[in-house]
Design an enzyme around this catalytic site. Structure first.
Site, mmCIF file in Angstrom:
data_model
loop_
_atom_site.group_PDB
_atom_site.id
_atom_site.type_symbol
_atom_site.label_atom_id
_atom_site.label_comp_id
_atom_site.label_asym_id
_atom_site.label_seq_id
_atom_site.Cartn_x
_atom_site.Cartn_y
_atom_site.Cartn_z
ATOM 1 C CG ASN A 150 -2.488 1.117 1.067
ATOM 2 O OD1 ASN A 150 -2.016 1.534 0.217
ATOM 3 N ND2 ASN A 150 -2.859 0.861 1.736
ATOM 4 C CE1 TYR A 193 -5.098 2.410 11.348
ATOM 5 C CE2 TYR A 193 -6.424 2.232 13.297
ATOM 6 C CZ TYR A 193 -5.301 0.764 11.756
ATOM 7 O OH TYR A 193 -5.860 -0.010 12.095
ATOM 8 C CG HIS A 199 -2.625 2.417 13.044
ATOM 9 N ND1 HIS A 199 -1.976 3.125 12.133
ATOM 10 C CD2 HIS A 199 -3.094 1.331 11.951
ATOM 11 C CE1 HIS A 199 -1.907 1.804 10.662
ATOM 12 N NE2 HIS A 199 -2.672 1.322 10.494
ATOM 13 C CD GLU A 231 -4.121 -4.627 14.363
ATOM 14 O OE1 GLU A 231 -4.810 -5.081 14.494
ATOM 15 O OE2 GLU A 231 -3.425 -4.448 13.669
ATOM 16 N NE ARG A 257 -3.582 -8.101 12.293
ATOM 17 C CZ ARG A 257 -4.098 -7.479 12.281
ATOM 18 N NH1 ARG A 257 -4.767 -8.920 11.409
ATOM 19 N NH2 ARG A 257 -4.737 -6.779 11.232
ATOM 20 C CG ASP A 272 -3.533 -2.230 2.474
ATOM 21 O OD1 ASP A 272 -4.651 -2.504 3.502
ATOM 22 O OD2 ASP A 272 -2.086 -3.273 2.647
ATOM 23 C CD GLU A 315 -8.091 -6.908 8.872
ATOM 24 O OE1 GLU A 315 -6.414 -7.408 8.974
ATOM 25 O OE2 GLU A 315 -7.801 -5.990 9.542
HETATM 26 O O1 EZ4 Z 1 -3.211 0.257 8.523
HETATM 27 O O2 EZ4 Z 1 -3.851 -1.800 5.667
HETATM 28 O O3 EZ4 Z 1 -5.204 -3.925 11.291
HETATM 29 N N1 EZ4 Z 1 -5.019 -3.143 9.999
HETATM 30 C C1 EZ4 Z 1 -4.865 -2.069 9.884
HETATM 31 C C2 EZ4 Z 1 -4.830 -1.422 8.377
HETATM 32 C C3 EZ4 Z 1 -3.157 -1.064 7.815
HETATM 33 C C4 EZ4 Z 1 -3.208 -0.677 6.103
HETATM 34 C C5 EZ4 Z 1 -2.352 -0.224 5.386
HETATM 35 O O4 EZ4 Z 1 -1.748 -0.621 4.280
HETATM 36 O O5 EZ4 Z 1 -3.416 -1.457 10.666
HETATM 37 O O6 EZ4 Z 1 -5.839 -0.800 8.047
HETATM 38 CO CO CO Z 2 -3.450 -3.350 11.967
#
Ligand code: EZ4
Ligand code: CO
Length: 416
Positions: free
Chosen positions: A37, A159, A226, A250, A297, A330, A353
């Site tokens: 991505n 996010y 994140h 996560e 992951r 992605d 996921e």
């Molecule tokens: O930020 O796929 O858990 N999922 C994520 C994703 C990532 C994107 C990066 O390309 O954190 O949404």
């Molecule tokens: Co993630």
């Protein structure tokens, strides 16, 4: 069975995908996902300029030797561009082998170990009522596990929170469907977002308390931080979420420093997942051997393909660590199909996921996996069970798109 040709296919049915198609001398084709991505063309060039010439004439059946040849032979090992490229070659060769065998790919990986893959979807909302609606919509669609992300007071966008119901030009897929989380924007430069960790740490526990009160104790809930926290902030978050019994928390800390998870682990029993930006088994070594995480992951696409990821899962199993494969939009349907075949076979499957690709993406790839009753089922046709429609692809040429960048309120760069 020699490889006759390999083509690097770049298309953008709402978002960009890089696909490798390998064809043998007798006309069998295999597909591999190489989408990275926001850096798609770097992988496309690595494949087209450096790997495709090496593949022509090789034995298509020699999957392990090809993997070792591309990994060790590069000298410059690891890294997302190299490992996504190797993943695409590896996945395409597994697709070919399974087609030649006349079997769905999972049969070559040991056969079926479970009746389907439990998946989780992404629910989000700027405020609680919108979040509840989103969770209810997912439950109605059959989801049995849900990732929860919300807005944070004082921050304009956050996010993982769907920005609008009717995505217009500039948002990810450009369809009229609610697109719960696709942060890559089509633009020449990335969008900038703002972040405030203290506001987040104050707000998050109340959200999970409210969701538990509304939806009860049973629903598995997940959350993604994140990579934005320091070890001690992450420890605090894990502790504060313990009463709400998360399935996992996560990416609490940046992925480069494996030792950070040691500090987090000392303080909290909230299960931890990490690895969507890892590329190899080496990135997990400390985490596995010290049992610092609970879920892996990595997707097939970014961890050296089926060969690379299966090895990571076997290593994880030694420490009772399970799979939790990355499945954002992605990762293409080719990468997702590979994960479904692997997930149905491995002994230590945890959860998958699943965000669902746009109609245009599914028209291009026509994936054969099916979603029912909260689970993904693999395709039963020989190979991966995914195709590639060149006519559809031609209608969707590449367009630059980037993930956002993230700044603190004072303007300094932070982890996105
Ligand atoms: O930020 O796929 O858990 N999922 C994520 C994703 C990532 C994107 C990066 O390309 O954190 O949404
Ligand atoms: Co993630």
């Amino acid at each position: 069975m020699r490889i006759a040709s390999a083509e690097v296919l770049v298309a953008s049915p709402g978002r960009n995908f890089v696909t490798l198609r390998i064809t043998t001398e007798d006309g069998v084709t295999g597909l591999g996902d190489a989408t990275l991505n926001g850096r798609e063309l770097a992988v496309a060039a690595y494949l087209a300029e450096h790997l495709v010439p090496l593949l022509i004439g090789r034995d298509a059946h020699a999957i392990e030797d090809t993997w070792q040849y591309l990994y060790r032979g590069a000298y410059w090992r690891r890294g997302p561009v190299t490992m996504a490229s190797i993943a695409a070659v590896d996945t395409a060769l597994w697709d070919i082998k399974a087609k030649v065998a006349g079997l769905p790919l999972y049969q070559l990986l040991g056969g079926r170990s479970r009746d389907g893959l439990l998946v989780y979807g992404h629910a989000s909302g700027a405020e609680l009522p919108e979040l509840y609606d989103s969770i209810r919509e997912h439950l109605e669609e059959g989801y049995r596990a849900i990732r929860v992300q919300t807005g944070i007071p004082g921050l304009p966008s956050v996010y993982g929170v769907a920005s609008s119901r009717n995505a217009s030009a500039g948002t990810a897929e450009g369809t009229d469907a609610r697109y719960d989380y696709e942060p890559a924007r089509r633009s020449a430069v990335p969008v900038e977002e703002r972040w405030d960790t203290r506001a987040y740490l104050r707000h998050a526990p109340g959200v999970f308390e409210a969701v538990r009160n509304e939806f009860g104790p049973e629903l598995p809930l997940l959350h993604d931080a994140h990579h934005r926290l320091t070890p001690i902030q992450a420890a605090k978050l894990g502790k504060s979420l313990e009463p709400y019994d998360l399935f996992w928390l996560e990416d609490v800390t940046p992925a480069e420093n494996q030792a950070a998870l040691r500090r987090v682990r000392e303080h909290t029993t909230t299960p931890l997942a990490i690895g969507e930006v890892f590329n190899t088994i080496w990135d997990y070594r400390e985490l596995f051997e010290e049992q610092l995480i609970d879920y892996v992951r990595s997707p097939v696409t970014h961890a050296g393909g089926i060969t690379g990821l299966r090895r990571i899962f076997d290593y994880a199993a030694v420490y009772q660590i399970k799979s939790g494969v990355h499945g954002p939009t992605d990762v293409s349907p080719v990468g997702l199909a590979a994960a479904v075949h692997l997930g149905i076979a491995i002994p230590n499957f945890g959860i998958q996921e699943y965000m669902q690709h746009s109609p245009a993406t599914n028209e291009l790839f026509r994936p054969g996996y099916a979603f029912a009753e909260g689970k993904l089922m693999p395709s039963e046709t020989p190979g991966l069970g995914v195709s590639y429609d060149d006519v559809v692809a031609a209608a969707h040429p590449y367009e630059a798109a980037y993930l956002p960048v993230n700044r603190l309120l004072d303007g300094s760069m932070h982890d996105w």
